[in-house]
Structure formats: C-alpha cells, structure tokens
Design a protein around this motif. Sequence first.
Motif, PDB file in Angstrom:
ATOM      1  N   GLN A  15       0.823  -1.210   0.000  1.00 34.74           N
ATOM      2  CA  GLN A  15       0.000   0.000   0.000  1.00 34.74           C
ATOM      3  C   GLN A  15       0.857   1.260   0.000  1.00 34.74           C
ATOM      4  OE1 GLN A  15      -2.652  -0.318   3.317  1.00 34.74           O
ATOM      5  NE2 GLN A  15      -3.852  -2.015   2.396  1.00 34.74           N
ATOM      6  N   VAL A  16       1.973   1.258   0.762  1.00 31.45           N
ATOM      7  CA  VAL A  16       2.865   2.422   0.802  1.00 31.45           C
ATOM      8  C   VAL A  16       3.473   2.664  -0.581  1.00 31.45           C
ATOM      9  CG1 VAL A  16       5.027   3.299   1.752  1.00 31.45           C
ATOM     10  CG2 VAL A  16       3.346   2.199   3.255  1.00 31.45           C
ATOM     11  N   GLU A  17       3.929   1.583  -1.225  1.00 32.09           N
ATOM     12  CA  GLU A  17       4.500   1.745  -2.562  1.00 32.09           C
ATOM     13  C   GLU A  17       3.464   2.271  -3.543  1.00 32.09           C
ATOM     14  OE1 GLU A  17       7.551   1.420  -3.596  1.00 32.09           O
ATOM     15  OE2 GLU A  17       8.260   0.959  -1.564  1.00 32.09           O
ATOM     16  N   GLU A  18       2.226   1.742  -3.418  1.00 32.33           N
ATOM     17  CA  GLU A  18       1.157   2.206  -4.314  1.00 32.33           C
ATOM     18  C   GLU A  18       0.880   3.694  -4.079  1.00 32.33           C
ATOM     19  OE1 GLU A  18      -3.443   0.994  -5.522  1.00 32.33           O
ATOM     20  OE2 GLU A  18      -2.340  -0.110  -3.948  1.00 32.33           O
ATOM     21  N   SER A  19       0.873   4.126  -2.778  1.00 35.77           N
ATOM     22  CA  SER A  19       0.654   5.552  -2.469  1.00 35.77           C
ATOM     23  C   SER A  19       1.774   6.407  -3.042  1.00 35.77           C
ATOM     24  CB  SER A  19       0.555   5.746  -0.951  1.00 35.77           C
ATOM     25  OG  SER A  19      -0.526   4.990  -0.434  1.00 35.77           O
ATOM     26  N   LYS A  20       3.014   5.898  -2.948  1.00 38.00           N
ATOM     27  CA  LYS A  20       4.136   6.657  -3.497  1.00 38.00           C
ATOM     28  C   LYS A  20       3.991   6.800  -5.013  1.00 38.00           C
ATOM     29  CE  LYS A  20       7.563   5.416   0.013  1.00 38.00           C
ATOM     30  NZ  LYS A  20       8.847   4.704   0.280  1.00 38.00           N
ATOM     31  N   GLN A  21       3.595   5.727  -5.658  1.00 42.01           N
ATOM     32  CA  GLN A  21       3.422   5.788  -7.112  1.00 42.01           C
ATOM     33  C   GLN A  21       2.343   6.786  -7.489  1.00 42.01           C
ATOM     34  OE1 GLN A  21       2.722   1.833  -8.488  1.00 42.01           O
ATOM     35  NE2 GLN A  21       4.804   1.094  -7.989  1.00 42.01           N
ATOM     36  N   GLU A  22       1.203   6.771  -6.728  1.00 43.67           N
ATOM     37  CA  GLU A  22       0.128   7.720  -7.013  1.00 43.67           C
ATOM     38  C   GLU A  22       0.593   9.153  -6.815  1.00 43.67           C
ATOM     39  OE1 GLU A  22      -3.165   6.608  -4.640  1.00 43.67           O
ATOM     40  OE2 GLU A  22      -3.665   4.819  -5.821  1.00 43.67           O
ATOM     41  N   ALA A  23       1.394   9.401  -5.744  1.00 49.60           N
ATOM     42  CA  ALA A  23       1.912  10.754  -5.499  1.00 49.60           C
ATOM     43  C   ALA A  23       2.845  11.195  -6.626  1.00 49.60           C
ATOM     44  CB  ALA A  23       2.641  10.804  -4.154  1.00 49.60           C
ATOM     45  N   GLU A  24       3.670  10.245  -7.086  1.00 50.24           N
ATOM     46  CA  GLU A  24       4.585  10.587  -8.166  1.00 50.24           C
ATOM     47  C   GLU A  24       3.810  10.916  -9.441  1.00 50.24           C
ATOM     48  OE1 GLU A  24       8.243  11.415  -9.710  1.00 50.24           O
ATOM     49  OE2 GLU A  24       7.716  10.891  -7.633  1.00 50.24           O
ATOM     50  N   GLU A  25       2.777  10.130  -9.733  1.00 47.24           N
ATOM     51  CA  GLU A  25       1.957  10.411 -10.903  1.00 47.24           C
ATOM     52  C   GLU A  25       1.274  11.773 -10.785  1.00 47.24           C
ATOM     53  OE1 GLU A  25      -0.694   7.175 -11.280  1.00 47.24           O
ATOM     54  OE2 GLU A  25       0.829   5.725 -11.947  1.00 47.24           O
ATOM     55  N   ALA A  26       0.792  12.090  -9.566  1.00 47.58           N
ATOM     56  CA  ALA A  26       0.150  13.391  -9.360  1.00 47.58           C
ATOM     57  C   ALA A  26       1.143  14.539  -9.603  1.00 47.58           C
ATOM     58  CB  ALA A  26      -0.428  13.483  -7.950  1.00 47.58           C
ATOM     59  N   ARG A  27       2.406  14.363  -9.143  1.00 51.07           N
ATOM     60  CA  ARG A  27       3.421  15.395  -9.373  1.00 51.07           C
ATOM     61  C   ARG A  27       3.666  15.571 -10.867  1.00 51.07           C
ATOM     62  NH1 ARG A  27       6.290  12.707  -5.161  1.00 51.07           N
ATOM     63  NH2 ARG A  27       6.224  13.858  -3.190  1.00 51.07           N
ATOM     64  N   LYS A  28       3.746  14.424 -11.575  1.00 45.71           N
ATOM     65  CA  LYS A  28       3.973  14.508 -13.022  1.00 45.71           C
ATOM     66  C   LYS A  28       2.832  15.247 -13.708  1.00 45.71           C
ATOM     67  CE  LYS A  28       6.766  10.326 -13.442  1.00 45.71           C
ATOM     68  NZ  LYS A  28       6.849   8.965 -14.032  1.00 45.71           N
ATOM     69  N   GLU A  29       1.577  14.934 -13.326  1.00 41.52           N
ATOM     70  CA  GLU A  29       0.434  15.607 -13.952  1.00 41.52           C
ATOM     71  C   GLU A  29       0.438  17.104 -13.640  1.00 41.52           C
ATOM     72  OE1 GLU A  29      -3.061  13.641 -12.679  1.00 41.52           O
ATOM     73  OE2 GLU A  29      -2.680  11.788 -13.801  1.00 41.52           O
ATOM     74  N   LEU A  30       0.805  17.469 -12.381  1.00 37.66           N
ATOM     75  CA  LEU A  30       0.857  18.879 -12.007  1.00 37.66           C
ATOM     76  C   LEU A  30       1.916  19.617 -12.822  1.00 37.66           C
ATOM     77  CD1 LEU A  30      -0.176  21.096 -10.130  1.00 37.66           C
ATOM     78  CD2 LEU A  30       1.548  20.377  -8.456  1.00 37.66           C
ATOM     79  N   ASN A  31       3.082  18.967 -12.995  1.00 36.80           N
ATOM     80  CA  ASN A  31       4.130  19.606 -13.792  1.00 36.80           C
ATOM     81  C   ASN A  31       3.692  19.765 -15.237  1.00 36.80           C
ATOM     82  OD1 ASN A  31       5.871  19.791 -11.593  1.00 36.80           O
ATOM     83  ND2 ASN A  31       6.721  17.726 -11.950  1.00 36.80           N
ATOM     84  N   GLU A  32       2.981  18.731 -15.747  1.00 36.16           N
ATOM     85  CA  GLU A  32       2.488  18.832 -17.124  1.00 36.16           C
ATOM     86  C   GLU A  32       1.510  19.988 -17.275  1.00 36.16           C
ATOM     87  OE1 GLU A  32       0.885  15.074 -18.071  1.00 36.16           O
ATOM     88  OE2 GLU A  32       2.844  14.054 -18.234  1.00 36.16           O
ATOM     89  N   TYR A  33       0.584  20.118 -16.292  1.00 39.85           N
ATOM     90  CA  TYR A  33      -0.354  21.245 -16.362  1.00 39.85           C
ATOM     91  C   TYR A  33       0.353  22.594 -16.257  1.00 39.85           C
ATOM     92  CZ  TYR A  33      -4.629  18.521 -16.439  1.00 39.85           C
ATOM     93  OH  TYR A  33      -5.640  17.696 -16.809  1.00 39.85           O
ATOM     94  N   LYS A  34       1.412  22.659 -15.400  1.00 41.19           N
ATOM     95  CA  LYS A  34       2.165  23.916 -15.301  1.00 41.19           C
ATOM     96  C   LYS A  34       2.832  24.240 -16.631  1.00 41.19           C
ATOM     97  CE  LYS A  34       3.152  23.779 -10.333  1.00 41.19           C
ATOM     98  NZ  LYS A  34       4.196  23.669  -9.298  1.00 41.19           N
ATOM     99  N   ALA A  35       3.417  23.202 -17.257  1.00 36.01           N
ATOM    100  CA  ALA A  35       4.058  23.423 -18.546  1.00 36.01           C
ATOM    101  C   ALA A  35       3.049  23.884 -19.586  1.00 36.01           C
ATOM    102  CB  ALA A  35       4.748  22.130 -19.005  1.00 36.01           C
ATOM    103  N   VAL A  36       1.858  23.199 -19.590  1.00 40.63           N
ATOM    104  CA  VAL A  36       0.817  23.629 -20.532  1.00 40.63           C
ATOM    105  C   VAL A  36       0.393  25.063 -20.245  1.00 40.63           C
ATOM    106  CG1 VAL A  36      -1.569  23.186 -21.220  1.00 40.63           C
ATOM    107  CG2 VAL A  36       0.027  21.286 -20.974  1.00 40.63           C
ATOM    108  N   ASN A  37       0.252  25.396 -18.964  1.00 39.55           N
ATOM    109  CA  ASN A  37      -0.155  26.744 -18.581  1.00 39.55           C
ATOM    110  C   ASN A  37       0.865  27.768 -19.075  1.00 39.55           C
ATOM    111  OD1 ASN A  37      -1.365  28.912 -17.397  1.00 39.55           O
ATOM    112  ND2 ASN A  37      -0.725  28.407 -15.310  1.00 39.55           N
TER     113      ASN A  37
END
Length: 424
Positions: A15-37
Amino acid sequence: MEATWREAIAKLEAQVEESKQEAEEARKELNEYKAVNATVAQPLQVALQKEQDETEKLKIECKELNERIHGLEDDEEIKKRRELAESASVHRVTIEDQKRQIAALHAQIAELHKGYSEKFVKLEQEAEKAKAEAASATRQLGEKTAESAGVLAKCATAEREVAAIRKSFEDEVKATTEKTTAELLKEKEELAEKLENERKTNLSTIEATTAKINTELAQRDQHIETLQSTLKVKEEEIDKLKIQEKANMNTISQLKATRAAPVEKPKGTSGSKCQYLTNEAGWRAGVITSYQEKTNTYTLKDEEKGWVLENWPEVHVKITAMAPQGGDKRPANGGAPEAKKAKTGVVTGFQVGEQVEALFEGKWFDCTIKTITDTACEVQWTEDGSFTPDLPISQIRRKMGTPGSVAKKPAPKPGPGPVPRPGP
C-alpha cells in the motif's frame, strides 16, 4: 501467527508503494499542467501586452485625430482617421474578449493547481499513515517472533519429554510382548483346532441336511408330476363331459324344435341321399339303407369311403334327395309329404322373416328367411347382412338354444354316436 504478521506487513508495504506511485503520478500531472499553462498563457500574455501597446498608440492617435477633427471636419484625412478610430474600437472589443478568455483560463489553471495540491497532500498523508502502520506491524511482528521463540522452546522441551515417555513405553511393551507371545501362540493353536472340529461337524450336518432336502424335493417333484398327470386326465375327462353335455343339449334342443314344428320334415327312405354329422369331419355325404322307428336311427353308407354306419341318430342326418318312387316307399323318418308353397309363404313349417339356422360349408350360422320356394329359399346372414339365394330346404333348421338369441356362426359338435366302420 508469524506468517500472518508477515503477510500484513507485506500488504502495508505494498500500500505504501502504491501511495508513493500515485503521489509521483500526481506530481507529473501537475508539472504537465504547469508546462501547458506556461506554454498557453505566455503567448497570450505577449499578445495581450502587444494589444495594450497598440491600444495606447491608437488612443494617442485618436486624441490627435479628435483635435484635428475639430479644425478640419471635411478633410479626407479626417475621414480616414474616423475609419481608423472605428477599426480601433472594434479591435478594442476583440482585445477585451481575449482578456476575459485569458482570465477564465487563469482561473481553470488555478483550480487545477489547487485540486492537485490537495490530492498530493492527501497522498502524502496516506503514505505517512501507511509508514506508521508498517512500523507498528514490524514492532508487533518482533514481539510475536519473541513469543514464537518461547513457544518453540517449550515445544522442544515437550518433545524431549514425549520421547522419554515413548522409550519407556516401548521398553515395557517389548517386555510384555515377549512374555505373552508364547501364551498367545498356544491359545491360537487351541482356537484353530476347535474351529476345525466345529467346521467338520457343521459340514457333516450340512451334507446330511442337503441329502434329506434333495430326497424330499425329489419326492415332491414326483408327487407334482403325478398330480399334473391326474389333473391332465381329469381335464380331458371334463372336456369330454363338456362336449357330451353340449351335444346332449343340442340333441334336446333339436328334439324340442322337432316336436314344436307344425309340419314334420319328410323322413328319408331306402336309397335317399343324405348328409350325416361327424365329430371329426363335420357333415359328410351318405346314402340311407334303412330306418329303425323304435330307436329313431338310420343305417347308412358313406358315399366317399363306403363305410356302413349303423344306429346313426336321426337328429344328425339331413335328407338331401329323396329316393325315386320305384324304390322302397317306407319312410325313414315317418314323415308327411312336403307342403306346397302357400301364399302365406309357409313351406315345411318355415315362414318368410323367421330367424333360423342354415348349413353353409359344413357349419351352422344364424340367418333370416327372405323368400321361399318348394325346394329352396333365400336367406340373409345375421353376422354380416349378406344374402345367399337358392339354399336347399334340407339345410335349414330352427335356431338352437334360447328363442330370439343371435349366435355368431356356431359349429355345434354332435353327441356321442356309433363309430363309423369301413364297409366291405
């Protein structure tokens, strides 16, 4: 228990590894949105700044044009300036629309940034919680491992004690077994001898009983065969008695019908042709040689075989052709001459419409008289309703049995009579 705790810790780590993966994916999506912005908003800001600069220039030009318009209203240049002013106004409206679109895009970007920030914070909290649970599970696993070590030590002690008890028990059993083996062998031999004696005794008893039963069965089979033979003889006697009874009843019925007839049939004289009834062949052709009035019997001769038949009952003889007038005129049946056909249809005692029996192909069948002549009549058969014309009067007789009953082609057997003997 240790395996269960290990499985729980493995699940928490997963579960901890899965949470870390989800957090990493969220960071990637946020960076992508910032880049698009940044990619989308920066050109819009440059374009907006450029439009603002042009707007300022147009304002200055409009101001100059207005000043000049007041002095030169009819000048062509003034008209051009007015057109430019109108174009600037339209362009200003377009710039305002673009500003509103950029503001809406900024608001969407801010909302997305807020949502991903909250999600990232939540994922980090869940990861921390999972780490805390994993640490707690690890501590509990250590405690359980210590308890398991204590239990294992107790188990080892118990196993040593069980081994000692087992060894003591095995020694005792070995001693007891060695002591009682001889006694058991002796008892086994005695028991085997006793069982063999009982088997021999039972076998002798069974053989004697079997022989006795076989003898009784043979006697019973012989008795059954005797009873079956007796029964068969009795059945044959009963069949003979039934045949004789039927013949007697037929004779009695014929005698009653003959007595009740208003006009007797003519009796055959010597030389008359006739038919006589036999048990085996039914009606056979013959010639009358004499008639005995006291016994109401005929002496006749078989036309085919030449047999001479004596004392043949009158009821089993039918006249088919009277002897010529030049022959013996003594009636064989003491009868009267045949009656002529009357307008009423009465011939030798029969009437039109009367239900009688007629001889056809050696058997008597129920029928009804339809027309009558001096020597023959037409009948309708009761069974199938068909007609037969020109049936000789000698083959007609009154119905046997209960008056008015309808029989289905009866074939009555004659009563006991003299056995035909071959002629010379």
